[in-house]
Design an enzyme around this catalytic site. Structure first.
Site, PDB file in Angstrom:
ATOM      1  CG  HIS A 150      -2.066  -0.979   1.075  1.00 40.67           C
ATOM      2  ND1 HIS A 150      -1.871  -2.343   1.115  1.00 40.67           N
ATOM      3  CD2 HIS A 150      -3.396  -0.802   0.870  1.00 40.67           C
ATOM      4  CE1 HIS A 150      -3.031  -2.952   0.959  1.00 40.67           C
ATOM      5  NE2 HIS A 150      -3.961  -2.050   0.808  1.00 40.67           N
ATOM      6  CG  ASP A 279      -4.958  -1.616   8.191  1.00 38.00           C
ATOM      7  OD1 ASP A 279      -6.006  -2.035   7.666  1.00 38.00           O
ATOM      8  OD2 ASP A 279      -4.212  -0.777   7.658  1.00 38.00           O
TER       9      ASP A 279
END
Length: 333
Positions: A150, A279
């Site tokens: 990411h 997460d």
């Protein structure tokens, strides 16, 4: 833009992406090589540092050279440099010799250069200074945390999006507001820009009402959720962030993409050592991690994905053409 065909451009991009990962273990490889030659821990580390700086020491002049106009090559050079220095820092810490803080300034220098590069690219595509900084901060922060799926490897995807319909200067509006709850319209802006706006509003509401719930629509890919969780944690607030996503998972036992891999992030504030964050994707692994494995030429664990016929596969390309597995198998589904 330089006149390559689509196929040629994709091949060059893939080669460059693969080159990013060639720097990942460069320092470790050099360190182990010198150790095998009879160097002490300290001598091997110093020698590894020397060859790393010889390889990457001129990265800044390369980056800003008038002869260099290949953006992806810039990304490769900087990202490899960050990883080389970061790996060196880890090697020092793991070997318990020297001072890991010695390399902080080098890491910060590379971080500033990478932030500036992403900022400049976003600005060139029409984004405001504030929004371009948000894009740079979210991507570089993810890389520095080791979540490369990411990080700035997403930049080419975002560039294509901004060139093909994403609004670089969205007019983000509050559509509904009922005290603790609000809905935003993101005006098809970059997901990070819309999400930062949403979290700021949620924090403001929580300070006033005790709870803040904000939903955003008409937005785009927002990167790693951890960034927004940390915004709340910095205000000493517990948060939950989530987003919907395109259908890439089949119901357990099926072969039709029906379910989105809708990630969730919980953050519970604490001091520097006690902050809690989770997460996660609701699949066994995020699809971007499969893309990373494909770029590195690595096989997948057997429980990550299925091919287009619904059979388990360890081939990342077959997985990308097929389906990702929901977490915890039939129980997770």
């Amino acid at each position: 833009a330089q006149g390559f065909s689509q196929k040629e451009a994709e091949a060059l991009g893939q080669n460059a992406f693969n080159a990013v990962y060639s720097g990942l273990n460069f320092v470790y490889g050099a360190y182990e090589s010198f150790k095998a030659q009879g160097y002490s821990d300290k001598e091997a580390l110093e020698a590894a540092e020397r060859v790393t700086l010889e390889r990457y020491g001129d990265w800044e002049s390369y980056l800003y050279s008038d002869d260099n106009d290949t953006d992806i090559a810039d990304l490769v050079a900087i990202k490899s440099f960050i990883r080389g220095i970061s790996s060196m820092k880890d090697a020092v810490a793991n070997a318990k010799i020297g001072d890991p803080g010695k390399y902080q300034e080098e890491i910060k220098k590379a971080q500033r250069a990478t932030n500036q590069m992403v900022f400049d690219r976003a600005k060139a595509l029409g984004m405001s200074d504030e929004d371009a900084k948000t894009i740079a901060d979210t991507l570089v922060e993810s890389d520095l945390k080791g979540v490369y799926s990411h990080g700035i490897q997403l930049l080419p995807r975002y560039v294509r999006g901004l060139e093909n319909g994403i609004n670089p200067k969205p007019d983000i509006k509050i559509i509904t507001d009922s005290g603790t709850i609000a809905t935003l319209d993101g005006d098809c802006g970059m997901g990070q820009v819309v999400s930062v706006t949403a979290m700021k509003l949620a924090i403001k509401k929580a300070k006033k009402h005790g709870t803040g719930i904000v939903v955003a629509r008409n937005s785009n890919h927002l990167g790693a959720l951890a960034y927004y969780g940390m915004m709340a944690a910095s205000e000493n607030m517990i948060s939950m962030c989530t987003t919907n996503a395109a259908a890439i998972m089949a119901p357990w036992g099926g072969t039709t993409e029906t379910l989105g891999n809708n990630p969730i992030c919980w953050t519970i504030p604490g001091d520097d050592t006690n902050l809690i964050m989770l997460d996660m994707a609701v699949s066994t692994a995020a699809r971007n991690k499969i893309r990373v494995a494909a770029a590195k030429g690595e096989q997948l664990p057997r429980d990550w994905a299925f091919d287009k016929d619904g059979q388990p596969t360890q081939d990342p390309q077959k997985a990308l053409d097929g389906l990702i597995a929901p977490m915890a198998g039939p129980k997770g589904f």
